[in-house]
Design a protein around this motif. Structure first.
Motif, mmCIF file in Angstrom:
data_model
loop_
_atom_site.group_PDB
_atom_site.id
_atom_site.type_symbol
_atom_site.label_atom_id
_atom_site.label_comp_id
_atom_site.label_asym_id
_atom_site.label_seq_id
_atom_site.Cartn_x
_atom_site.Cartn_y
_atom_site.Cartn_z
ATOM 1 N N HIS A 77 -10.412 4.989 -0.676
ATOM 2 C CA HIS A 77 -10.937 3.706 -0.751
ATOM 3 C C HIS A 77 -10.612 3.258 -2.425
ATOM 4 O O HIS A 77 -10.312 1.997 -2.243
ATOM 5 C CB HIS A 77 -12.488 3.886 -0.557
ATOM 6 N N SER A 93 0.778 -1.138 -0.268
ATOM 7 C CA SER A 93 0.010 0.024 -0.063
ATOM 8 C C SER A 93 0.827 1.256 -0.064
ATOM 9 O O SER A 93 0.622 2.264 -0.703
ATOM 10 C CB SER A 93 -1.103 -0.049 1.048
ATOM 11 N N HIS A 139 -8.326 0.144 -1.682
ATOM 12 C CA HIS A 139 -9.460 -1.160 -1.257
ATOM 13 C C HIS A 139 -10.196 -1.317 -2.551
ATOM 14 O O HIS A 139 -10.991 -2.361 -2.155
ATOM 15 C CB HIS A 139 -10.209 -0.434 -0.195
ATOM 16 N N MET A 167 -9.788 -0.309 7.015
ATOM 17 C CA MET A 167 -10.192 0.313 5.834
ATOM 18 C C MET A 167 -10.491 2.018 6.064
ATOM 19 O O MET A 167 -9.872 2.651 5.216
ATOM 20 C CB MET A 167 -10.959 -0.423 4.916
ATOM 21 N N GLY A 177 -9.849 -2.970 -4.820
ATOM 22 C CA GLY A 177 -9.754 -4.393 -5.463
ATOM 23 C C GLY A 177 -10.512 -5.442 -4.592
ATOM 24 O O GLY A 177 -10.549 -6.668 -4.873
ATOM 25 N N GLN A 178 -11.018 -4.923 -3.458
ATOM 26 C CA GLN A 178 -11.549 -5.688 -2.193
ATOM 27 C C GLN A 178 -13.053 -5.746 -2.215
ATOM 28 O O GLN A 178 -13.869 -6.543 -1.879
ATOM 29 C CB GLN A 178 -10.847 -5.471 -1.119
ATOM 30 N N LYS A 179 -13.604 -4.456 -2.460
ATOM 31 C CA LYS A 179 -14.945 -4.238 -2.515
ATOM 32 C C LYS A 179 -15.249 -3.147 -3.713
ATOM 33 O O LYS A 179 -14.546 -2.467 -4.313
ATOM 34 C CB LYS A 179 -15.466 -3.556 -1.253
#
Length: 176
Positions: A94, A17, A98, A120, A100-102
């Motif tokens: 985000h 990250s 993030h 997150m 790629g996750q949601k």
């Protein structure tokens, strides 16, 4: 309020990250998008995000979601300009960290979730603060004599509370 230097440790996210953030910061710098006050709408558009303002419940600051195959940042049109800027920066976080996750993030008013255990959300808040209030610029302004929260907040286009958290996280002590 004066801001005085003190030593505080800093918490970082994962190495992957952190590298993504460094790469993004370089791309944004190369594009001339990191001048203070940072234009978060231009950054969102640079990243291919559509930003829309719309009325929302008072406790909802914004969202990031996929609509018709494209990412959209929604921001509460009823909130103060500085709150909207932080919300957009938070939703950019985000997207960068993030997405790629949601495929959907709906964020409550940030001041009301200080104890949120969701990593997150904490990462997105940290990213947003770093984007809106770059460390080098904050330190330069303080060393140049701009040492009031209200003065710093006005320069960066953020709330005094957001500035307070940022300078504290950078190791400064806020005198009451």
């Amino acid at each position: 309020m004066a801001v005085v230097r003190k030593k505080v440790s800093s918490v970082r996210t994962s190495a992957m990250s952190a590298q993504r953030e460094v790469d993004l910061r370089q791309r944004l710098s190369d594009a001339g998008l990191l001048r203070v006050p940072v234009n978060v709408v231009a950054i969102a558009e640079f990243l291919g995000l559509e930003v829309v303002e719309e009325p929302m419940a008072d406790d909802l600051s914004g969202y990031l979601e996929v609509r018709s195959g494209s990412w959209v940042v929604g921001v509460n049109s009823l909130h103060h300009r500085n709150r909207k800027r932080f919300t957009i920066a938070h939703e950019i976080a985000h997207f960068v960290l993030h997405s790629g996750q949601k495929k959907s993030f709906h964020d409550q008013t940030f001041a009301r979730r200080n104890d949120d255990p969701n990593p997150m959300e904490r990462e997105a808040d940290r990213f947003a603060a770093e984007l809106l209030m770059p460390e080098a610029d904050v330190r330069q302004m303080i060393s140049s004599g701009n040492t009031t929260l209200s003065g710093l907040a006005a320069e960066f286009g953020v709330s005094a509370l957001a500035m307070k958290y940022r300078v504290q996280n950078l190791g400064y002590r806020v005198n009451q």
